[in-house]
Write a protein that holds these residues in place. Structure first.
Motif, PDB file in Angstrom:
ATOM      1  N   ASP A   1      -6.437  36.475  60.258  1.00 32.70           N
ATOM      2  CA  ASP A   1      -5.105  36.449  59.640  1.00 32.70           C
ATOM      3  C   ASP A   1      -4.002  36.475  60.688  1.00 32.70           C
ATOM      4  O   ASP A   1      -3.003  35.760  60.569  1.00 32.70           O
ATOM      5  CB  ASP A   1      -4.938  37.637  58.688  1.00 32.70           C
ATOM      6  N   ARG A   2      -4.175  37.320  61.705  1.00 34.90           N
ATOM      7  CA  ARG A   2      -3.145  37.397  62.750  1.00 34.90           C
ATOM      8  C   ARG A   2      -3.017  36.060  63.476  1.00 34.90           C
ATOM      9  O   ARG A   2      -1.924  35.580  63.738  1.00 34.90           O
ATOM     10  CB  ARG A   2      -3.498  38.513  63.750  1.00 34.90           C
ATOM     11  N   ARG A   3      -4.160  35.476  63.802  1.00 32.58           N
ATOM     12  CA  ARG A   3      -4.169  34.204  64.525  1.00 32.58           C
ATOM     13  C   ARG A   3      -3.551  33.090  63.681  1.00 32.58           C
ATOM     14  O   ARG A   3      -2.722  32.310  64.163  1.00 32.58           O
ATOM     15  CB  ARG A   3      -5.624  33.860  64.872  1.00 32.58           C
ATOM     16  N   ARG A   4      -3.942  33.012  62.423  1.00 29.77           N
ATOM     17  CA  ARG A   4      -3.457  31.958  61.543  1.00 29.77           C
ATOM     18  C   ARG A   4      -1.976  32.124  61.239  1.00 29.77           C
ATOM     19  O   ARG A   4      -1.222  31.134  61.229  1.00 29.77           O
ATOM     20  CB  ARG A   4      -4.275  31.964  60.251  1.00 29.77           C
ATOM     21  N   THR A   5      -1.554  33.355  60.976  1.00 26.69           N
ATOM     22  CA  THR A   5      -0.140  33.591  60.672  1.00 26.69           C
ATOM     23  C   THR A   5       0.737  33.257  61.875  1.00 26.69           C
ATOM     24  O   THR A   5       1.805  32.658  61.740  1.00 26.69           O
ATOM     25  CB  THR A   5       0.073  35.057  60.252  1.00 26.69           C
ATOM     26  N   GLN A   6       0.265  33.636  63.062  1.00 22.03           N
ATOM     27  CA  GLN A   6       1.024  33.353  64.284  1.00 22.03           C
ATOM     28  C   GLN A   6       1.281  31.859  64.446  1.00 22.03           C
ATOM     29  O   GLN A   6       2.418  31.427  64.699  1.00 22.03           O
ATOM     30  CB  GLN A   6       0.248  33.892  65.490  1.00 22.03           C
ATOM     31  N   LEU A   7       0.237  31.045  64.271  1.00 24.91           N
ATOM     32  CA  LEU A   7       0.390  29.603  64.458  1.00 24.91           C
ATOM     33  C   LEU A   7       1.089  28.945  63.271  1.00 24.91           C
ATOM     34  O   LEU A   7       1.791  27.949  63.445  1.00 24.91           O
ATOM     35  CB  LEU A   7      -0.988  28.967  64.677  1.00 24.91           C
ATOM     36  N   PHE A   8       0.907  29.502  62.066  1.00 25.70           N
ATOM     37  CA  PHE A   8       1.568  28.927  60.894  1.00 25.70           C
ATOM     38  C   PHE A   8       3.084  29.099  60.985  1.00 25.70           C
ATOM     39  O   PHE A   8       3.849  28.235  60.536  1.00 25.70           O
ATOM     40  CB  PHE A   8       1.042  29.598  59.624  1.00 25.70           C
ATOM     41  N   LEU A   9       3.519  30.216  61.573  1.00 26.20           N
ATOM     42  CA  LEU A   9       4.963  30.484  61.683  1.00 26.20           C
ATOM     43  C   LEU A   9       5.560  29.920  62.974  1.00 26.20           C
ATOM     44  O   LEU A   9       6.777  29.951  63.153  1.00 26.20           O
ATOM     45  CB  LEU A   9       5.217  31.993  61.624  1.00 26.20           C
ATOM     46  N   LYS A  10       4.691  29.391  63.842  1.00 23.56           N
ATOM     47  CA  LYS A  10       5.172  28.900  65.134  1.00 23.56           C
ATOM     48  C   LYS A  10       6.020  27.646  64.974  1.00 23.56           C
ATOM     49  O   LYS A  10       7.136  27.561  65.508  1.00 23.56           O
ATOM     50  CB  LYS A  10       3.973  28.634  66.044  1.00 23.56           C
ATOM     51  N   ASP A  11       5.501  26.659  64.259  1.00 17.16           N
ATOM     52  CA  ASP A  11       6.197  25.375  64.093  1.00 17.16           C
ATOM     53  C   ASP A  11       6.897  25.348  62.736  1.00 17.16           C
ATOM     54  O   ASP A  11       6.339  24.880  61.744  1.00 17.16           O
ATOM     55  CB  ASP A  11       5.213  24.210  64.198  1.00 17.16           C
ATOM     56  N   GLN A  12       8.078  25.875  62.685  1.00 17.35           N
ATOM     57  CA  GLN A  12       8.817  25.947  61.424  1.00 17.35           C
ATOM     58  C   GLN A  12       9.466  24.605  61.078  1.00 17.35           C
ATOM     59  O   GLN A  12       9.858  23.841  61.966  1.00 17.35           O
ATOM     60  CB  GLN A  12       9.904  27.021  61.514  1.00 17.35           C
ATOM     61  N   ILE A  13       9.555  24.337  59.782  1.00 22.65           N
ATOM     62  CA  ILE A  13      10.316  23.192  59.286  1.00 22.65           C
ATOM     63  C   ILE A  13      11.651  23.747  58.809  1.00 22.65           C
ATOM     64  O   ILE A  13      11.682  24.551  57.875  1.00 22.65           O
ATOM     65  CB  ILE A  13       9.581  22.492  58.128  1.00 22.65           C
ATOM     66  N   PRO A  14      12.751  23.396  59.458  1.00 20.78           N
ATOM     67  CA  PRO A  14      14.034  24.012  59.111  1.00 20.78           C
ATOM     68  C   PRO A  14      14.376  23.853  57.628  1.00 20.78           C
ATOM     69  O   PRO A  14      14.176  22.784  57.037  1.00 20.78           O
ATOM     70  CB  PRO A  14      15.040  23.258  59.991  1.00 20.78           C
TER      71      PRO A  14
END
Length: 713
Positions: A402-415
């Protein structure tokens, strides 16, 4: 309303069954499912079940690195293939199973072959990753999905003159808009992208905060993750081999059958396997590899429900109603007139569909609102996000995955500003351009739809995350009745309602599709940006490929859309009848038809209620009303094919359940793909004027005697 992938309740039920098969093919997924996580967020790392620990040594490419040329080249080829498959299914019986397994398998196979060749030649620079595999899957499913949500077998074709003429009403027959390649492509481009922008700002809430399951998206992610392990790659190679073998058999079988179809009523599809009287009422096995494959993918209850619907309608009801000819309906009405027996077939089918659709709409809406209320309340009370099933504010457990996935999911945000600006821009273009395509669809009708669209898109995406049911068809039906009644018959309400149905269906279906893809990307560490770009490119491909494929069918088969033809487009007349019903009322229905519709509408709701009340032990014995409604209009012949597919799978599971679970979907996909792809050369042959050389017909002994006597004279 046609059982479309992620567009119809029954198809979603089959997708859930397919998801279970995918989980069984992946030991990690199955172990997580037993633990109750289902979404990949409750791995027991101490037992070595952490997925991301397996891939810890692999570098995750940037979001741009995930969008490779080879990924979109493979996606384009697969999109064309799947467009033919979905279009054929759409124009025949309307049952479209999930093709995610096929897309994942073939995408993995093509790119893996590509990279292996380059690796041996020393030219490989970028290795094939699961993120790239996710991009391919997303692009292909988005593109082929347009073949259904584009309405070629439903609302769009319902506008055509071929369908309008079947009403036999001079005034109604004048209200039509025939298909044209230019306006179909333009229409899809202005309505298919809006749903993507509508839910982008809510992606974090759906995936991270609420931790929605999205069973189909989760199962797809487990499948892709398993492909990229050494054991999974070996299994995938064997699955692709099985798919290719049955693809070849299915294609060659379709080619062989073509030789015997040199006229109406010719060929293996007219073989009276259950007798000539049964053939008259459409009870026969038509040797269709496509629907044998569909039967292997769909759960047993769907196949049995379709067969029960066929027995109830064509085995009991229609023969009985035919005895009332001249009393309940005029004897001189043609076989396609809505004032004759055709009216009973179409409108009773509509009643069942509406009963099932509205029941599930309110059920899913209730679950959506209650689940949303509980999660918002929990957040206010604890200020801690619910991470997984069983987590509590006092003892939050956040796994490594979860930590790994959440980190990368929030890394590239779509404004958010980008999503809002995109939505407003496309909505403005659409509001300005659609009235030029459909003068009956006024700009203020479109504006009202777009004001409510984000809310409806959110409801459909959230409900799909909870239950795996997309209710896009139900939303489209509501649009037909609301906009059609608002416009009225004198102001083109029929075409306005059908066009509004297309606008609504595309918005809410793409919204749920994108959030499913976000869930898949979250579990495979694919960037939300690459998911969004892949969905946009796939949708753009579909907006061109699907109309071109439909146009090929439309030009090649002159009897397309006519009852009894090879491509009857059953839901074209169903959607047309719903639009006419919405603007003109029920006064034109034949005698007692409305009473029967009320009865079947109520029965559909009651049966669904029983399904929800009884336990899991008994629910598998209660039929699905939506599935039962399908053969009411077109007959049960394809149900027999599907039941043959079920029987094959059942026997296979009894002999070797592990092999059946692993290879059943691949074999079924091969049967569907081969027969579906055969429609491309058969369409080209028809356009070129090349006709089959032989007509194979089956006659009774008495008829054969008369024919021999006539020929002898």
């Amino acid at each position: 309303m046609g059982l479309g992938k992620d567009e119809s309740e029954t198809a979603e039920r089959s997708d859930r069954s397919l998801s279970e098969d995918e989980n069984r093919m992946n030991p990690d997924a199955e172990a997580k499912e037993k633990k109750g996580g289902g979404s990949g967020s409750s791995e027991d790392e101490s037992n070595g079940l952490s997925v991301e620990r397996i891939f810890e040594g692999q570098e995750v490419p940037s979001w741009r690195g995930q969008l490779t040329f080879r990924a979109f080249a493979v996606s384009f080829v697969l999109s064309v293939m799947f467009a033919f498959i979905v279009m054929k299914l759409n124009l025949t019986a309307g049952i479209i199973p999930s093709l995610n397994v096929s897309a994942g398998l073939l995408g993995f196979f093509f790119v893996k072959t590509w990279t292996k060749v380059l690796d041996k030649s020393g030219l490989l620079r970028v290795p094939f990753t699961r993120q790239e595999n996710t991009v391919i899957q997303t692009c292909v499913v988005a593109s082929s999905g347009i073949a259904f949500s584009g309405g070629f077998g439903t609302y769009l074709f319902a506008m055509s003159k071929r369908v309008a003429d079947q009403s036999k009403d001079p005034q109604r027959a004048q209200v039509f808009k025939d298909p044209s390649l230019s306006w179909m492509i333009g229409f899809l481009f202005v309505v298919s992208f809006l749903g993507l922008f509508a839910v982008v700002p809510l992606r974090k809430i759906m995936i991270i905060d609420f931790k929605l399951t999205y069973p189909s998206g989760t199962a797809t992610a487990h499948l892709i993750n398993s492909f990229h392990t050494p054991e999974g790659a070996k299994l995938a190679k064997k699955q692709v081999k099985a798919l290719g073998k049955f693809f070849s058999f299915s294609f060659l079988w379709g080619f062989f059958q073509w030789f015997y179809t040199a006229g109406d009523g010719c060929g293996f599809t007219e073989f009276p396997s259950l007798g000539l009287k049964a053939l008259q009422y459409r009870f026969y096995f038509d040797f269709s590899a496509t629907y044998v494959g569909v039967g292997m993918i769909c759960p047993y209850i769907i196949n049995v429900s379709v067969l029960l619907g066929g027995i109830l309608s064509w085995g009991l009801m229609w023969p009985l109603i035919e005895t009332r000819e001249g009393h309940w309906y005029p004897a001189d009405e043609g076989p396609t007139s809505m004032r004759g027996i055709q009216g009973y077939k179409v409108f009773i089918s509509i009643a069942i569909i509406l009963g099932d659709g509205l029941y599930n709409f309110f059920k899913v809406l209730g679950r959506t609102l209650s689940g949303l209320y509980r999660q918002l309340q929990d957040r206010e009370m604890s200020h801690v996000l619910p991470i997984a099933n069983g987590s509590s504010p006092k003892n939050p457990q956040v796994s490594y995955d979860d930590r790994r996935r959440t980190q990368l999911f929030l890394k590239d945000q779509i404004p958010t500003w980008f999503a809002i600006a995109g939505y407003v821009t496309i909505a403005a273009i659409s509001t300005a351009s659609l009235p030029h395509m459909f003068p009956q669809l006024k700009w203020f009708y479109i504006l009202v739809i777009y004001l409510f669209a984000p809310t409806l898109g959110f409801c459909n995406a959230y409900g799909c995350g909870l239950t795996d049911w997309s209710l896009a068809s139900t939303y489209g039906t509501l649009a037909i009745f609301m906009i059609g009644a608002w416009a009225g018959a004198s102001h083109g309400g029929i075409l306005a309602g059908l066009a509004a149905c297309g606008v609504m269906m595309n918005i809410v279906s793409t919204a749920s599709d994108l959030t499913q893809d976000f869930k898949t990307g979250y579990l495979t560490l694919a960037s939300p940006r690459s998911m969004f770009v892949s969905q946009v490119i796939g949708t753009a491909m579909g907006c061109v490929i699907s109309p071109c494929v439909f146009w090929l069918f439309y030009k090649a088969f002159k009897d397309l859309g006519l009852p009894g033809s090879a491509y009857p487009v059953p839901y074209g007349i169903v959607f047309r009848s719903m639009a006419e019903l919405g603007v003109e009322g029920v006064s034109s229905l034949p005698k007692h038809c409305l009473t029967l519709c009320y009865g079947f509408f109520s029965a559909a709701m009651i049966i669904n209620g029983f399904r929800d009340l009884v336990g899991k032990k008994w629910v598998r014995f209660i039929p699905l009303p939506m599935a039962m409604a399908i053969p009411f209009y077109i007959g049960p012949y394809f149900a027999i094919d599907m039941c043959v597919g079920s029987l094959i799978l059942f026997i296979w599971e009894k002999i070797n359940k592990t092999k059946a679970d692993a290879f059943g979907p691949a074999v079924a996909s091969g049967l569907i793909c081969g027969d579906g792809i055969w429609t491309l050369p058969s369409s080209i042959l028809a356009l070129a004027g090349v006709n089959p050389p032989i007509c194979m017909k089956f006659l009774s002994r008495a008829t054969n005697k008369r024919v021999n006597g006539f020929l002898g004279s």
